[in-house]
Scaffold this motif. Structure first.
Motif, PDB file in Angstrom:
ATOM      1  N   UNK A 157       0.841  -1.201   0.000  1.00  0.00           N
ATOM      2  CA  UNK A 157       0.000   0.000   0.000  1.00  0.00           C
ATOM      3  C   UNK A 157       0.875   1.250   0.000  1.00  0.00           C
ATOM      4  N   UNK A 158       1.998   1.212   0.712  1.00  0.00           N
ATOM      5  CA  UNK A 158       2.909   2.364   0.756  1.00  0.00           C
ATOM      6  C   UNK A 158       3.412   2.721  -0.641  1.00  0.00           C
ATOM      7  N   UNK A 159       3.593   1.725  -1.501  1.00  0.00           N
ATOM      8  CA  UNK A 159       4.000   2.013  -2.883  1.00  0.00           C
ATOM      9  C   UNK A 159       2.913   2.822  -3.601  1.00  0.00           C
ATOM     10  N   UNK A 160       1.656   2.423  -3.421  1.00  0.00           N
ATOM     11  CA  UNK A 160       0.568   3.156  -4.069  1.00  0.00           C
ATOM     12  C   UNK A 160       0.466   4.579  -3.534  1.00  0.00           C
ATOM     13  N   UNK A 161       0.560   4.717  -2.221  1.00  0.00           N
ATOM     14  CA  UNK A 161       0.450   6.041  -1.609  1.00  0.00           C
ATOM     15  C   UNK A 161       1.598   6.940  -2.070  1.00  0.00           C
ATOM     16  N   UNK A 162       2.807   6.408  -2.101  1.00  0.00           N
ATOM     17  CA  UNK A 162       3.957   7.191  -2.563  1.00  0.00           C
ATOM     18  C   UNK A 162       3.743   7.653  -4.003  1.00  0.00           C
ATOM     19  N   UNK A 163       3.219   6.779  -4.827  1.00  0.00           N
ATOM     20  CA  UNK A 163       2.948   7.136  -6.221  1.00  0.00           C
ATOM     21  C   UNK A 163       1.872   8.218  -6.308  1.00  0.00           C
ATOM     22  N   UNK A 164       0.809   8.068  -5.515  1.00  0.00           N
ATOM     23  CA  UNK A 164      -0.284   9.049  -5.541  1.00  0.00           C
ATOM     24  C   UNK A 164       0.196  10.430  -5.081  1.00  0.00           C
ATOM     25  N   UNK A 165       1.095  10.451  -4.120  1.00  0.00           N
ATOM     26  CA  UNK A 165       1.566  11.719  -3.567  1.00  0.00           C
ATOM     27  C   UNK A 165       2.703  12.356  -4.369  1.00  0.00           C
ATOM     28  N   UNK A 166       3.590  11.518  -4.912  1.00  0.00           N
ATOM     29  CA  UNK A 166       4.829  12.042  -5.493  1.00  0.00           C
ATOM     30  C   UNK A 166       5.064  11.663  -6.954  1.00  0.00           C
ATOM     31  N   UNK A 167       4.174  10.866  -7.528  1.00  0.00           N
ATOM     32  CA  UNK A 167       4.409  10.401  -8.891  1.00  0.00           C
ATOM     33  C   UNK A 167       5.433   9.284  -8.909  1.00  0.00           C
ATOM     34  N   UNK A 168       6.042   9.076 -10.056  1.00  0.00           N
ATOM     35  CA  UNK A 168       7.008   7.982 -10.201  1.00  0.00           C
ATOM     36  C   UNK A 168       8.267   8.302  -9.396  1.00  0.00           C
ATOM     37  N   UNK A 169       8.539   7.482  -8.380  1.00  0.00           N
ATOM     38  CA  UNK A 169       9.723   7.656  -7.533  1.00  0.00           C
ATOM     39  C   UNK A 169      10.436   6.312  -7.420  1.00  0.00           C
ATOM     40  N   UNK A 199      11.364   2.866  -6.119  1.00  0.00           N
ATOM     41  CA  UNK A 199      10.436   1.964  -5.413  1.00  0.00           C
ATOM     42  C   UNK A 199      10.591   1.945  -3.896  1.00  0.00           C
ATOM     43  N   UNK A 200      11.802   1.939  -3.380  1.00  0.00           N
ATOM     44  CA  UNK A 200      11.999   1.922  -1.926  1.00  0.00           C
ATOM     45  C   UNK A 200      12.786   3.153  -1.485  1.00  0.00           C
ATOM     46  N   UNK A 201      12.502   4.245  -2.168  1.00  0.00           N
ATOM     47  CA  UNK A 201      13.197   5.494  -1.889  1.00  0.00           C
ATOM     48  C   UNK A 201      12.669   6.211  -0.655  1.00  0.00           C
ATOM     49  N   UNK A 202      13.131   7.428  -0.493  1.00  0.00           N
ATOM     50  CA  UNK A 202      12.821   8.241   0.691  1.00  0.00           C
ATOM     51  C   UNK A 202      11.312   8.396   0.891  1.00  0.00           C
ATOM     52  N   UNK A 203      10.554   8.624  -0.175  1.00  0.00           N
ATOM     53  CA  UNK A 203       9.105   8.829  -0.062  1.00  0.00           C
ATOM     54  C   UNK A 203       8.422   7.586   0.494  1.00  0.00           C
ATOM     55  N   UNK A 204       8.764   6.429  -0.052  1.00  0.00           N
ATOM     56  CA  UNK A 204       8.186   5.166   0.409  1.00  0.00           C
ATOM     57  C   UNK A 204       8.599   4.884   1.856  1.00  0.00           C
ATOM     58  N   UNK A 205       9.861   5.106   2.163  1.00  0.00           N
ATOM     59  CA  UNK A 205      10.365   4.868   3.520  1.00  0.00           C
ATOM     60  C   UNK A 205       9.640   5.744   4.540  1.00  0.00           C
ATOM     61  N   UNK A 206       9.388   6.980   4.179  1.00  0.00           N
ATOM     62  CA  UNK A 206       8.679   7.894   5.077  1.00  0.00           C
ATOM     63  C   UNK A 206       7.268   7.392   5.344  1.00  0.00           C
ATOM     64  N   UNK A 207       6.583   6.928   4.335  1.00  0.00           N
ATOM     65  CA  UNK A 207       5.224   6.393   4.512  1.00  0.00           C
ATOM     66  C   UNK A 207       5.258   5.169   5.421  1.00  0.00           C
ATOM     67  N   UNK A 208       6.199   4.277   5.181  1.00  0.00           N
ATOM     68  CA  UNK A 208       6.298   3.077   6.018  1.00  0.00           C
ATOM     69  C   UNK A 208       6.510   3.436   7.488  1.00  0.00           C
ATOM     70  N   UNK A 209       7.423   4.350   7.760  1.00  0.00           N
ATOM     71  CA  UNK A 209       7.750   4.652   9.152  1.00  0.00           C
ATOM     72  C   UNK A 209       6.773   5.625   9.799  1.00  0.00           C
ATOM     73  N   UNK A 210       6.424   6.710   9.117  1.00  0.00           N
ATOM     74  CA  UNK A 210       5.594   7.737   9.735  1.00  0.00           C
ATOM     75  C   UNK A 210       4.100   7.435   9.685  1.00  0.00           C
TER      76      UNK A 210
END
Length: 170
Positions: free
Chosen positions: A77-89, A91-102
């Motif tokens: 789900x974090x992959x989908x959310x990262x894509x919805x918020x930031x576009x193509x990033x 896969x396990x970059x800063x945006x995804x990591x932030x969603x997982x942790x925060x």
């Protein structure tokens, strides 16, 4: 493989819970994704961001339901959310990591630790200093005489171990 309906529903519910957490955290709504149970091989799950789709491995799910509900589903789900918020990033970059942790309060691990031998068997090989596990693809390459592998530590060739525990010649 036919999944137990209650397990299917638990995964669907967990996807909804994760999206609700993301909605509360970001203040924006997310459409529910299409959820399929057709992932194969060693992969526990995958997110198809542009299709807004999640795929889960039914064999691994049946054997590891709790791990799926606590880690695998939020990971995807974090992959989908990262894509919805930031576009193509990444896969396990800063945006995804932030969603997982925060958002989900989970350690952003990129790989699961599930036993995958049921879906992708491994073959034991010996070099003299340790036991190595080769994938089915590598094992078949050795059997056909197309490849030879050697230990990176001692430099000796890897020799298949029979199920009886004895070394064989390739």
């Amino acid at each position: 493989m036919k999944l137990d309906d209650s397990l299917f529903q638990q995964v669907q519910n967990r996807v909804s819970e994760c999206l609700a957490l993301a909605e509360r955290h970001t203040g924006r709504p997310f459409d529910p994704p299409l959820v399929r149970f057709n992932q194969r091989g060693r992969i526990a799950g995958s997110a198809w961001t542009e299709r807004w789709e999640l795929r889960f491995n039914p064999v691994l799910l049946a054997d590891n339901a709790q791990d799926f509900l606590t880690e695998i589903v939020p990971h995807e789900v974090a992959h989908l959310v990262a894509f919805a918020l930031h576009g193509q990033v990444r896969p396990h970059g800063r945006e995804w990591q932030t969603i997982m942790s925060e958002v989900f309060g989970l350690e952003p691990r990129t790989r699961h630790r599930l036993n995958t031998e049921k879906v992708a068997p491994v073959f034991r090989y010996d070099c003299g200093c340790r036991i190595h596990k080769l994938s089915l693809r590598r094992h078949n390459s050795v059997r056909r005489g197309q490849k030879r592998y050697q230990c990176l530590h001692c430099g000796q060739p890897l020799m298949p171990i029979k199920p009886s525990g004895k070394r064989t010649t390739p």
